[in-house]
Design an enzyme around this catalytic site. Structure first.
Site, short mmCIF file in Angstrom:
data_model
loop_
_atom_site.label_atom_id
_atom_site.label_comp_id
_atom_site.label_asym_id
_atom_site.label_seq_id
_atom_site.Cartn_x
_atom_site.Cartn_y
_atom_site.Cartn_z
N GLU A 52 118.22 1.99 -59.67
CA GLU A 52 117.34 2.26 -60.82
C GLU A 52 116.65 3.61 -60.70
O GLU A 52 116.30 4.23 -61.69
CB GLU A 52 116.29 1.16 -60.97
CG GLU A 52 116.80 -0.05 -61.71
CD GLU A 52 115.71 -1.04 -62.10
OE1 GLU A 52 114.52 -0.77 -61.88
OE2 GLU A 52 116.06 -2.10 -62.62
N HIS A 104 134.61 -9.02 -42.34
CA HIS A 104 135.76 -9.84 -42.70
C HIS A 104 135.98 -9.89 -44.20
O HIS A 104 136.67 -10.77 -44.71
CB HIS A 104 135.57 -11.25 -42.12
CG HIS A 104 135.41 -11.21 -40.64
ND1 HIS A 104 136.47 -11.29 -39.77
CD2 HIS A 104 134.30 -11.01 -39.88
CE1 HIS A 104 136.03 -11.18 -38.52
NE2 HIS A 104 134.71 -11.00 -38.56
N LYS A 137 116.23 -4.48 -72.24
CA LYS A 137 115.10 -5.40 -72.45
C LYS A 137 114.76 -5.45 -73.95
O LYS A 137 114.52 -6.51 -74.51
CB LYS A 137 113.86 -4.90 -71.69
CG LYS A 137 113.78 -5.32 -70.23
CD LYS A 137 112.39 -4.99 -69.68
CE LYS A 137 112.22 -5.40 -68.24
NZ LYS A 137 110.90 -5.15 -67.70
O1 PA5 Z 1 111.77 -1.55 -61.16
C1 PA5 Z 1 111.57 -1.91 -62.30
O2 PA5 Z 1 110.76 -1.33 -63.05
C2 PA5 Z 1 112.26 -3.12 -62.91
O3 PA5 Z 1 113.30 -3.58 -62.12
C3 PA5 Z 1 111.25 -4.25 -63.07
O4 PA5 Z 1 110.71 -4.58 -61.82
C4 PA5 Z 1 111.88 -5.48 -63.70
O5 PA5 Z 1 112.52 -5.14 -64.91
C5 PA5 Z 1 110.81 -6.52 -63.98
O6 PA5 Z 1 109.83 -5.98 -64.81
P1 PA5 Z 1 108.40 -6.60 -64.93
O7 PA5 Z 1 107.74 -6.56 -63.61
O8 PA5 Z 1 107.72 -5.75 -65.94
O9 PA5 Z 1 108.57 -8.00 -65.40
#
Ligand code: PA5
Length: 462
Positions: free
Chosen positions: A294, A323, A436
């Site tokens: 990300e 393996h 989202k």
């Molecule tokens: O790193 C990030 O921003 C995302 O992976 C969020 O952690 C994930 O989408 C969950 O979001 P939230 O904490 O707003 O529910």
């Protein structure tokens, strides 16, 4: 301290075509790295820079509140149920899995020193949610709802289910079984928590989900199951101090960031494998995959150029994946940089009994499982080098809160430095937000009507 060994990424070991001249490269990039580290440390306190995660080890107030809440509820709950997804779950999961006794949830109460079991509900598979709810006594369960945005559909829908069930079981008292971790302003959860009167922990501004493990997001679940928070923060602080060193020769996060960057851009190693030789560190790989993917997978660079970059992270675990994946890593495309994590001293020394002496497995008798896992790691590393495949080895003296915190913090800093080298915004995630938003639209959330129309017309053509 953790050690980083990059010898098997060097051209001296794996050859010119796939290896780097690391001493030369460290010297070439010396000034760039000095500038990046100094700049990150200069920007870290500025709002809007998303670098507040660099201060989490020093947030005395949060640490105090987390410890106080954990001691207040001590002995009251049999289970901790964490509702969260992505960065709101993976850090807590990685650290608790590493530090709790293996198979924690299967141990008796006495074996757990009266501490609760812990479950992370980080997906929305109806069968698995239902299955878990079927085995938890909700009266004895503390639900920790974690969402930075306070709106994520997966987490909020789980919360709605749990809130209803708890209310049915406990009447008005259900509120004592819910604790919330969220942003102070954004999203719906904070408003609901205020209205409902839940105990609430705030995720500080400028801490993104995947960098939030050392905020209350990760610290609260850790404290609730008895993990020593001071040991964690000592690990972060010592590593932070070490990584403030602007000299690349002394800074392991900068070294590994640069090696990954150069391997990708000069040698075509676009895949980054994280392979701990330890089952307890298995979820560190999951956490790393999210952090790396990300943070570094981006469409545009900081100058607005379309770059579509980002090394693809892959999780593996040694010796198991020898393996499964190693055949590909040895003989398939030479496009990977493999990060081994080694543990010098396991908690247990497990002997292999001296039996079947005169058979083909007799050689194993009298050795230990520790010898075996180390031999497997060494031989895999050497074989990969024979095939001219670059590897890095990160060594933890042992698995404890101090070193696991060092490892995670080091990988966070490494990611931030890599992002600077790629010249991208490491801390946004427009690709995640887009999906989202489509989900909100599909589920009929108000304000998303236009997206819903667009989406429906796109789906009709599929
Ligand atoms: O790193 C990030 O921003 C995302 O992976 C969020 O952690 C994930 O989408 C969950 O979001 P939230 O904490 O707003 O529910």
């Amino acid at each position: 301290m953790l050690e980083l060994n990059y010898r098997n990424a060097d051209a001296v070991v794996i050859g010119e075509e796939n290896g780097l001249h690391l001493e030369e490269e460290f010297n070439n990039y010396k000034d760039t790295i000095t500038h990046i580290i100094a700049d990150l440390n200069k920007r870290k306190d500025k709002p809007g820079q998303w670098l507040q995660w660099m201060n989490l080890g020093y947030s005395e107030e949060t640490i105090w509140y987390v410890k106080e809440f954990a001691s207040m509820v001590e002995g009251r709950f049999e289970n901790i149920l964490v509702l969260g997804i992505g960065g709101s779950a993976l850090g807590g999961l990685a650290v608790t899995e590493a530090l709790l006794k293996p198979y924690w949830n299967l141990l008796t109460k006495e074996e757990r020193n009266n501490l609760p079991r812990i479950f992370f509900l980080d997906n929305i598979d109806p069968d698995s949610i239902n299955g878990l709810l079927g085995i938890l006594d909700l009266k004895k369960t503390l639900v920790n709802v974690i969402t930075k945005s306070g709106s994520t559909a997966e987490t909020m829908s789980q919360y709605m289910i749990l809130k209803n069930l708890l209310e049915q079981e406990l009447g008005d008292d259900y509120r004592k079984n819910i604790v919330v971790t969220t942003d102070k302003n954004v999203g719906i959860l904070k408003q609901l928590a205020d209205q409902e009167g839940y105990k609430t922990f705030i995720i500080p501004d400028d801490v993104g989900g995947r960098f939030s493990v050392f905020s209350a997001v990760g610290l609260l679940p850790m404290a609730l199951v008895g993990i020593d928070i001071d040991e964690i923060t000592n690990g972060i602080k010592d590593m932070d101090l070490a990584l403030k060193n602007i000299d690349i020769h002394q800074n392991i996060a900068a070294q590994n960031a640069l090696i990954h960057y150069l391997m990708d851009t000069k040698k075509g190693k676009k895949l980054s494998v994280m392979m701990p030789y330890s089952s307890r560190l298995k979820y560190v790989s999951d956490w790393y995959v999210q952090l790396w993917a990300e943070s570094l997978g981006k469409e545009f660079d900081r100058n607005g150029n379309k770059v579509n970059i980002g090394p693809t992270p892959i999780k593996a675990v040694g010796a198991t994946d020898q393996h499964s994946q190693i055949q590909l890593y040895n003989e398939g495309p030479n496009d990977k940089l493999i990060n081994f994590i080694r543990v010098k001293e396991f908690d247990t020394v497990l002997e292999i009994p001296k039996i079947f002496e005169y058979t083909g497995i007799g050689y194993l008798g009298g050795k230990t499982i520790n010898d075996l896992i180390n031999a497997e790691a060494d031989s895999t590393k050497v074989t990969l080098a024979d095939y001219s495949r670059p590897t890095i080895t990160i060594t933890l003296p042992k698995i404890n809160g101090y070193y696991v915190a060092q490892l995670l913090y080091m990988l966070e800093v490494q990611t931030a430095i890599a992002g600077e080298l790629y010249n991208i915004d490491t801390f946004n995630q427009p690709g995640v937000e887009q999906a989202k938003n489509y989900t909100y639209a599909l589920m009929g959330r108000s304000g998303y009507e236009d997206s819903a129309k667009q989406l429906q017309s796109k789906m009709a053509t599929l």
